[in-house]
Design an enzyme around this catalytic site. Structure first.
Site, PDB file in Angstrom:
ATOM      1  N   CYS A 257      -7.998  -0.476  17.322  1.00 24.81           N
ATOM      2  CA  CYS A 257      -8.939   0.487  17.925  1.00 24.81           C
ATOM      3  C   CYS A 257      -9.492   1.486  16.908  1.00 24.81           C
ATOM      4  CB  CYS A 257      -8.286   1.223  19.098  1.00 24.81           C
ATOM      5  SG  CYS A 257      -7.063   2.452  18.607  1.00 24.81           S
TER       6      CYS A 257
ATOM      7  N   CYS B 296      -5.692   2.494  12.967  1.00 19.96           N
ATOM      8  CA  CYS B 296      -5.264   1.344  13.752  1.00 19.96           C
ATOM      9  C   CYS B 296      -6.137   0.135  13.392  1.00 19.96           C
ATOM     10  CB  CYS B 296      -5.402   1.661  15.244  1.00 19.96           C
ATOM     11  SG  CYS B 296      -5.018   0.238  16.284  1.00 19.96           S
TER      12      CYS B 296
ATOM     13  N   CYS C  43       0.004   2.077  16.509  1.00 23.80           N
ATOM     14  CA  CYS C  43      -0.944   3.081  16.985  1.00 23.80           C
ATOM     15  C   CYS C  43      -0.423   3.717  18.275  1.00 23.80           C
ATOM     16  CB  CYS C  43      -2.283   2.386  17.244  1.00 23.80           C
ATOM     17  SG  CYS C  43      -3.526   3.428  18.000  1.00 23.80           S
TER      18      CYS C  43
ATOM     19  N   TYR D  42       0.832  -1.205   0.000  1.00 22.12           N
ATOM     20  CA  TYR D  42       0.000   0.000   0.000  1.00 22.12           C
ATOM     21  C   TYR D  42       0.870   1.261   0.000  1.00 22.12           C
ATOM     22  CZ  TYR D  42      -4.357  -2.475   0.124  1.00 22.12           C
ATOM     23  OH  TYR D  42      -5.419  -3.255  -0.255  1.00 22.12           O
TER      24      TYR D  42
ATOM     25  N   ASN E  90     -17.632   2.212 -20.362  1.00 15.92           N
ATOM     26  CA  ASN E  90     -16.523   1.332 -19.960  1.00 15.92           C
ATOM     27  C   ASN E  90     -15.685   0.953 -21.178  1.00 15.92           C
ATOM     28  OD1 ASN E  90     -15.725   0.019 -17.359  1.00 15.92           O
ATOM     29  ND2 ASN E  90     -15.642  -1.784 -18.662  1.00 15.92           N
TER      30      ASN E  90
ATOM     31  N   SER F 234     -15.502  -3.101 -13.723  1.00 17.33           N
ATOM     32  CA  SER F 234     -15.776  -4.404 -14.334  1.00 17.33           C
ATOM     33  C   SER F 234     -17.099  -4.974 -13.821  1.00 17.33           C
ATOM     34  CB  SER F 234     -14.631  -5.379 -14.042  1.00 17.33           C
ATOM     35  OG  SER F 234     -14.446  -5.490 -12.648  1.00 17.33           O
TER      36      SER F 234
ATOM     37  N   ASN G  41     -13.064   3.846  -6.079  1.00 18.42           N
ATOM     38  CA  ASN G  41     -11.674   4.315  -6.141  1.00 18.42           C
ATOM     39  C   ASN G  41     -11.170   4.692  -4.759  1.00 18.42           C
ATOM     40  OD1 ASN G  41     -13.495   5.598  -8.433  1.00 18.42           O
ATOM     41  ND2 ASN G  41     -11.623   4.869  -9.349  1.00 18.42           N
TER      42      ASN G  41
ATOM     43  N   HIS H  96     -15.029   1.915  -0.825  1.00 15.51           N
ATOM     44  CA  HIS H  96     -13.883   1.045  -0.501  1.00 15.51           C
ATOM     45  C   HIS H  96     -12.779   1.756   0.271  1.00 15.51           C
ATOM     46  CE1 HIS H  96     -15.083  -1.945  -3.951  1.00 15.51           C
ATOM     47  NE2 HIS H  96     -15.932  -1.933  -2.941  1.00 15.51           N
TER      48      HIS H  96
ATOM     49  N   ARG I  92       1.651   1.808  -3.502  1.00 13.23           N
ATOM     50  CA  ARG I  92       0.510   2.344  -4.251  1.00 13.23           C
ATOM     51  C   ARG I  92       0.265   3.816  -3.893  1.00 13.23           C
ATOM     52  NH1 ARG I  92      -4.543  -1.282  -3.729  1.00 13.23           N
ATOM     53  NH2 ARG I  92      -5.403   0.447  -4.918  1.00 13.23           N
TER      54      ARG I  92
END
Ligand code: APR
Length: 249
Positions: free
Chosen positions: A135, A132, A152, A72, A218, A194, A107, A124, A75
């Site tokens: 928590c 965290c 955290c 991540y 699309n 998709s 997105n 999403h 990304r």
């Protein structure tokens, strides 16, 4: 058919001009022209190179938090230098003309908001937020280049991206608002997705069942295409601005 040849039916243009309730669902395809990779496109999609169960699930994070964190972070880095494209801006333009416009997004890149879109329902999550894993406290700042996953400050739990992983529930308020918008709208756009990931994929069908006109934009046909009232195949960054110009220009 190339985008240059696409004609928007006169009856559709005139109905859209008068609508006050429009909902749109977007997926990774809308950010493709900004330079971000989609998930399921053959060869170039992220899931053609990586396995979702290794990187985008609670089990993956439990097994190897650092691997998931680093993926991540990579990304996030890719998103840093990226700008919204004409498709994002066209959606913001729709928001100026349609009183009840709900933009429902899968997105996680933040580009819709950067383009000026308001009233965005993030189904999403957002890759730019970190919280965290235990928590749920959000982190304002964190270091991506650490030996281990940052912890955290409140409870010592591991931090994770605030995105929805496979097997996790979507944020309830956002999902409820999305379902409500899909049921209430007169027009529903499905753009750059998709249409295979639930529950987002079912929104277009919910709109269709309630009598909304469903329009797909699309790069290629999807499971929704046969049900859609109109389907335009090509790049959303090219089709959407022309659509907006034809209807509200
Ligand atoms: N314009 C329009 N559509 C495009 C473009 C473009 N420039 N480029 C690609 N597409 C289309 C592809 O043909 C594909 O049908 O966008 C779609 C992208 O589909 P996916 O990669 O499956 O992305 P998405 O639908 O957003 O995936 C849903 O899956 O892994 C998860 O959490 C992730 O939110 C994501 C969810």
């Amino acid at each position: 058919m190339s985008t240059g040849q696409i004609e928007f039916p006169v009856e559709l243009v005139s109905l859209l001009r008068r609508t006050s309730k429009l909902a749109a669902l977007t997926g990774a395809g809308v950010s493709q022209e900004s330079g971000l990779r989609t998930f399921r496109d053959a060869q170039v999609g992220l899931w053609a190179q990586y396995r979702p169960e290794d990187l985008a699930s609670p089990e993956a994070f439990q097994r190897d938090p650092k691997l998931v964190w680093d993926w991540y972070a990579w990304r996030r880095e890719a998103v840093k230098g990226v700008r919204p494209n004409p498709g994002h801006y066209a959606l913001a333009e729709i928001g100026k003309h349609v009183p009840e416009f709900t933009l429902i997004i899968q997105n996680v890149d933040g580009l819709h908001r950067m383009a000026g879109n308001q009233n965005v329902l993030e189904l999403h999550g957002n890759i730019q937020r970190v919280r965290c894993a235990d928590c749920r406290t959000f982190a304002e700042t964190w270091d991506d280049d650490t030996e281990s996953v940052p912890r955290c400050r409140e409870c010592g739990g591991l931090r994770r991206p605030d995105v929805v992983w496979f097997g996790e529930a979507l944020p309830r308020a956002q999902l409820e608002a999305a379902v409500e918008a899909a049921r209430a709208c007169d027009f529903f756009f499905s753009i750059g997705t998709s249409g295979v990931v639930q529950p987002a994929a079912s929104l277009a069908f919910a709109a269709h069942n309630r009598g909304a006109v469903v329009i797909e934009i699309n790069a290629e046909p999807t499971p929704l295409t046969a049900k859609a009232d109109y389907a335009f195949h090509g790049k959303s960054g090219e089709i959407l601005p022309r659509f907006v110009e034809a209807v509200w220009g």
